[in-house]
Every structure is written in structure tokens, then in C-alpha cells.
Design an enzyme around this catalytic site. Structure first.
Site, PDB file in Angstrom:
ATOM      1  N   CYS A   1     -32.733  87.224  72.379  1.00 32.83           N
ATOM      2  CA  CYS A   1     -32.898  88.690  73.199  1.00 32.83           C
ATOM      3  C   CYS A   1     -31.668  88.982  73.894  1.00 32.83           C
ATOM      4  CB  CYS A   1     -34.113  88.473  73.645  1.00 32.83           C
ATOM      5  SG  CYS A   1     -34.066  87.461  75.208  1.00 32.83           S
TER       6      CYS A   1
ATOM      7  N   TYR B   1     -33.413  71.656  67.053  1.00 38.56           N
ATOM      8  CA  TYR B   1     -33.415  72.665  68.542  1.00 38.56           C
ATOM      9  C   TYR B   1     -33.430  74.201  68.482  1.00 38.56           C
ATOM     10  CZ  TYR B   1     -35.031  68.157  70.256  1.00 38.56           C
ATOM     11  OH  TYR B   1     -35.330  67.189  70.870  1.00 38.56           O
TER      12      TYR B   1
ATOM     13  N   ASP C   1     -21.356  62.313  79.141  1.00 38.18           N
ATOM     14  CA  ASP C   1     -21.838  63.424  78.837  1.00 38.18           C
ATOM     15  C   ASP C   1     -23.223  62.700  78.565  1.00 38.18           C
ATOM     16  OD1 ASP C   1     -21.997  65.967  77.138  1.00 38.18           O
ATOM     17  OD2 ASP C   1     -20.925  65.145  74.977  1.00 38.18           O
ATOM     18  N   GLU C   2     -24.073  64.216  77.575  1.00 36.17           N
ATOM     19  CA  GLU C   2     -25.725  63.420  77.590  1.00 36.17           C
ATOM     20  C   GLU C   2     -26.152  63.055  78.784  1.00 36.17           C
ATOM     21  OE1 GLU C   2     -26.708  64.785  75.579  1.00 36.17           O
ATOM     22  OE2 GLU C   2     -25.362  64.963  73.564  1.00 36.17           O
TER      23      GLU C   2
ATOM     24  N   SER D   1     -27.567  72.611  81.575  1.00 38.43           N
ATOM     25  CA  SER D   1     -27.770  73.872  80.709  1.00 38.43           C
ATOM     26  C   SER D   1     -28.959  73.341  80.161  1.00 38.43           C
ATOM     27  CB  SER D   1     -25.988  74.634  79.563  1.00 38.43           C
ATOM     28  OG  SER D   1     -26.324  73.286  79.261  1.00 38.43           O
TER      29      SER D   1
ATOM     30  N   CYS E   1     -34.517  82.384  76.423  1.00 33.44           N
ATOM     31  CA  CYS E   1     -34.833  82.991  77.368  1.00 33.44           C
ATOM     32  C   CYS E   1     -36.555  81.838  77.703  1.00 33.44           C
ATOM     33  CB  CYS E   1     -34.821  84.196  77.585  1.00 33.44           C
ATOM     34  SG  CYS E   1     -36.382  84.752  76.847  1.00 33.44           S
TER      35      CYS E   1
HETATM   36  N1  LIG Z   1     -15.219  77.747  74.724  1.00 36.73           N
HETATM   37  C1  LIG Z   1     -15.766  78.297  74.148  1.00 36.73           C
HETATM   38  N2  LIG Z   1     -15.530  79.881  73.703  1.00 36.73           N
HETATM   39  C2  LIG Z   1     -16.636  80.409  72.978  1.00 36.73           C
HETATM   40  N3  LIG Z   1     -17.645  79.431  72.369  1.00 36.73           N
HETATM   41  C3  LIG Z   1     -17.849  78.130  72.924  1.00 36.73           C
HETATM   42  C4  LIG Z   1     -16.855  77.449  74.165  1.00 36.73           C
HETATM   43  N4  LIG Z   1     -17.244  76.935  74.166  1.00 36.73           N
HETATM   44  C5  LIG Z   1     -18.621  76.207  73.735  1.00 36.73           C
HETATM   45  N5  LIG Z   1     -19.026  77.523  73.080  1.00 36.73           N
HETATM   46  C6  LIG Z   1     -19.996  78.043  72.522  1.00 36.73           C
HETATM   47  O1  LIG Z   1     -21.163  77.178  72.638  1.00 36.73           O
HETATM   48  C7  LIG Z   1     -21.736  76.126  71.382  1.00 36.73           C
HETATM   49  C8  LIG Z   1     -21.639  75.184  71.926  1.00 36.73           C
HETATM   50  O2  LIG Z   1     -20.984  74.392  72.459  1.00 36.73           O
HETATM   51  P1  LIG Z   1     -21.198  72.370  73.069  1.00 36.73           P
HETATM   52  O3  LIG Z   1     -19.873  72.366  73.620  1.00 36.73           O
HETATM   53  O4  LIG Z   1     -20.783  71.616  71.552  1.00 36.73           O
HETATM   54  O5  LIG Z   1     -22.443  73.278  73.546  1.00 36.73           O
HETATM   55  P2  LIG Z   1     -23.742  71.422  74.428  1.00 36.73           P
HETATM   56  O6  LIG Z   1     -22.476  70.260  74.631  1.00 36.73           O
HETATM   57  O7  LIG Z   1     -24.350  72.640  75.409  1.00 36.73           O
HETATM   58  O8  LIG Z   1     -24.049  71.855  73.453  1.00 36.73           O
HETATM   59  C9  LIG Z   1     -20.525  76.941  70.115  1.00 36.73           C
HETATM   60  O9  LIG Z   1     -20.864  76.490  69.003  1.00 36.73           O
HETATM   61  C10 LIG Z   1     -20.257  77.997  70.710  1.00 36.73           C
HETATM   62  O10 LIG Z   1     -20.715  78.579  70.043  1.00 36.73           O
HETATM   63  C1  LIG Z   2     -34.339  69.283  74.843  1.00 40.96           C
HETATM   64  C2  LIG Z   2     -34.163  68.505  73.809  1.00 40.96           C
HETATM   65  C3  LIG Z   2     -33.385  67.688  73.414  1.00 40.96           C
HETATM   66  N1  LIG Z   2     -32.941  66.489  72.746  1.00 40.96           N
HETATM   67  C4  LIG Z   2     -32.162  65.896  72.511  1.00 40.96           C
HETATM   68  C5  LIG Z   2     -31.530  66.426  71.211  1.00 40.96           C
HETATM   69  C6  LIG Z   2     -29.500  66.294  71.600  1.00 40.96           C
HETATM   70  O1  LIG Z   2     -29.541  64.755  70.970  1.00 40.96           O
HETATM   71  C7  LIG Z   2     -29.159  66.429  72.810  1.00 40.96           C
HETATM   72  C8  LIG Z   2     -29.008  67.327  73.488  1.00 40.96           C
HETATM   73  O2  LIG Z   2     -27.485  67.975  73.540  1.00 40.96           O
HETATM   74  P1  LIG Z   2     -26.719  68.830  73.516  1.00 40.96           P
HETATM   75  O3  LIG Z   2     -26.267  69.333  72.077  1.00 40.96           O
HETATM   76  O4  LIG Z   2     -25.666  67.853  73.567  1.00 40.96           O
HETATM   77  O5  LIG Z   2     -27.377  69.287  74.650  1.00 40.96           O
HETATM   78  O6  LIG Z   2     -30.621  65.563  73.758  1.00 40.96           O
HETATM   79  C9  LIG Z   2     -34.375  65.179  73.271  1.00 40.96           C
HETATM   80  O7  LIG Z   2     -34.015  64.343  72.873  1.00 40.96           O
HETATM   81  N2  LIG Z   2     -35.194  66.023  74.045  1.00 40.96           N
HETATM   82  C10 LIG Z   2     -35.446  67.036  73.885  1.00 40.96           C
HETATM   83  O8  LIG Z   2     -36.412  67.888  74.707  1.00 40.96           O
HETATM   84 ZN   LIG Z   3     -35.057  85.444  74.890  1.00 39.51          ZN
END
Ligand SMILES: Nc1ncnc2c1ncn2[C@@H]1O[C@H](COP(=O)(O)OP(=O)(O)O)[C@@H](O)[C@H]1O
Ligand SMILES: Cc1cn([C@H]2C[C@H](O)[C@@H](COP(=O)(O)O)O2)c(=O)[nH]c1=O
Ligand SMILES: [Zn+2]
EC number: 2.7.1.21
Length: 192
Positions: free
Chosen positions: A147, A178, A87-88, A9, A182
Site C-alpha cells: 500500500c 513471508y 547477519d540474521e 527491519s 504495514c
Molecule cells: N541498494 C539497493 N537498491 C535498491 N534496492 C535494494 C537495494 N538493496 C536491497 N534492495 C531491495 O531490497 C531487497 C532485499 O534485499 P536483502 O538485502 O536481501 O534484504 P534483507 O536482508 O533485509 O531481507 C532486494 O530484493 C531489493 O529489492
Molecule cells: C518473520 C520470521 C522470519 N524468520 C526467518 C525467515 C528467514 O530465514 C529469516 C529472515 O531473513 P531476512 O530476509 O534476512 O530478513 O528469518 C523466522 O524464522 N521466523 C519469523 O517469524
Molecule cells: Zn499496507
């Protein structure tokens, strides 16, 4: 037969949250998951996976030179592992994605990877390129742009909130640096 999954994502779509939920699901069934995250991403402290909604778990760290197949052979010799959660995973190297396919195919352990598809320039990360190529199952996690459309791009911003059009692929950061948008708003922000 175990399988390899890639949950991908833009940022802030709940990847870490979903990973932590999977870990919880394995544990509540009496199974043993193991979590890895990138050593370079130390936003929430080294050796931790955190979601923005407050869940947190300890994690093993991976560096780009680690052999993850050998690491997992060693760890599983000390006790059965039922699942590997990464993760990551955009920060994995090509070799490491291959090593993880060996974990699936030879050790018969499912590997679930969570990561970004593309960077702030819209280019694939190395780990994501090979996960998209080799994973058995691809699952898109979705978040939304301001949006209301699906956000599938990520803008890197300067201190004034202007979109940055060049620089190193890796720069660790969160909402300070960041924003997920869209494609139309990504183009607009970059003047494309
Ligand atoms: N189960 C959930 N229900 C509602 N919102 C959620 C849920 N999980 C995550 N979120 C939303 O997604 C955001 C990012 O969650 P996070 O797991 O840290 O994302 P990523 O690892 O993709 O960056 C949270 O701040 C929250 O707004
Ligand atoms: C878009 C982008 C992201 N990164 C880094 C920034 C964060 O440390 C992670 C992604 O974190 P998430 O919230 O768990 O998805 O990746 C980067 O290094 N370069 C980029 O272009
Ligand atoms: Zn948009």
C-alpha cells in the site's frame, strides 16, 4: 571507542545488502571485516551471506551454543580484525549478545548486527530484544508494504497465501513463506 550497532527491519529491506556494502567499504580501505551468519539459515548455502540483488560473501557460522567472545579472541589472535558484521542477528541468544558487547568493550572492535526486530506474530526475537536493549546505535532500515506505507511487520503465509496465526518462531524461508507489510495490513491479514 568501538560501538555496537543494530540495523533492524522487516524482511526484504536490504539488511544483507547493507552488510555486504559495509564489508566492501572496510576492504576498500585496506581493513579486515569478518562476517558471521546463523548456521540455521541455510537458504543461500551454509557459510554465505547473499542479498537478493546478487551480492555474496563467505561468512563464519554461529550456532546458539557458540561463545562469540572466545571465538573472536581466537580469530583476532591470528590477525587483526577491524569490524565484526553479523547477519540474521535475531537468532543470537541473550548470552551471545552479551559476548558481542564484550568484543566491543574489551577488544575495542565495532560490531554491526543486522536482523529482524519481530517475528510473524509481532513478538521480539531473543537476539533482537537484547540488541535493542544494549546496542549503542539503533538504525531502522525500511521497506514498503504493497500500500506504500512502511512495512514493519512480517506475515507468514501458507501454500494458499493465507496468513498463519501460530507455530514455531523459527521457520527458515524467503518470499515463498513471508511477506512484509504495514501494521494495518498485518492486522487485516490476521483478522485482528
Ligand atoms: N541498494 C539497493 N537498491 C535498491 N534496492 C535494494 C537495494 N538493496 C536491497 N534492495 C531491495 O531490497 C531487497 C532485499 O534485499 P536483502 O538485502 O536481501 O534484504 P534483507 O536482508 O533485509 O531481507 C532486494 O530484493 C531489493 O529489492
Ligand atoms: C518473520 C520470521 C522470519 N524468520 C526467518 C525467515 C528467514 O530465514 C529469516 C529472515 O531473513 P531476512 O530476509 O534476512 O530478513 O528469518 C523466522 O524464522 N521466523 C519469523 O517469524
Ligand atoms: Zn499496507
Amino acid at each position: 571507542m568501538a560501538q555496537m550497532y543494530f540495523y533492524y527491519s522487516a524482511m526484504n529491506a536490504g539488511k544483507s545488502t547493507t552488510l555486504l556494502q559495509s564489508s566492501f567499504n572496510y576492504r576498500e580501505r585496506g581493513m579486515t571485516p569478518i562476517i558471521f551468519t546463523a548456521a540455521i539459515d541455510d537458504r543461500f548455502g551454509k557459510g554465505k551471506v547473499s542479498s537478493r540483488i546478487g551480492l555474496q560473501e563467505d561468512a563464519e557460522l554461529f550456532n546458539s551454543t557458540d561463545d562469540l567472545y572466545q571465538t573472536l579472541i581466537q580469530i583476532s589472535a591470528a590477525g587483526k580484525i577491524d569490524c565484526v558484521l553479523i547477519d540474521e542477528s535475531q537468532f543470537l541468544t541473550k548470552d551471545q549478545v552479551y559476548q558481542l558487547t564484550e568484543v566491543v568493550d574489551k577488544l575495542d572492535i565495532p560490531v554491526l548486527c543486522y536482523g529482524l526486530r519481530t517475528d510473524f506474530l509481532g513478538e521480539l526475537f531473543e537476539g533482537s530484544r537484547y540488541l535493542l536493549s544494549w546496542a549503542d546505535k539503533l538504525v531502522e532500515l525500511k521497506t514498503i508494504c504493497h500500500c506504500g506505507r512502511k512495512a514493519n511487520m512480517v506475515i507468514r503465509q501458507d501454500a494458499k497465501g493465507n496468513a498463519i496465526a501460530g507455530g514455531n518462531q523459527v521457520e527458515i524461508g524467503g518470499n515463498d513463506l513471508y511477506v512484509s507489510v504495514c501494521r494495518a495490513h498485518y492486522k487485516e491479514a490476521l483478522g485482528l
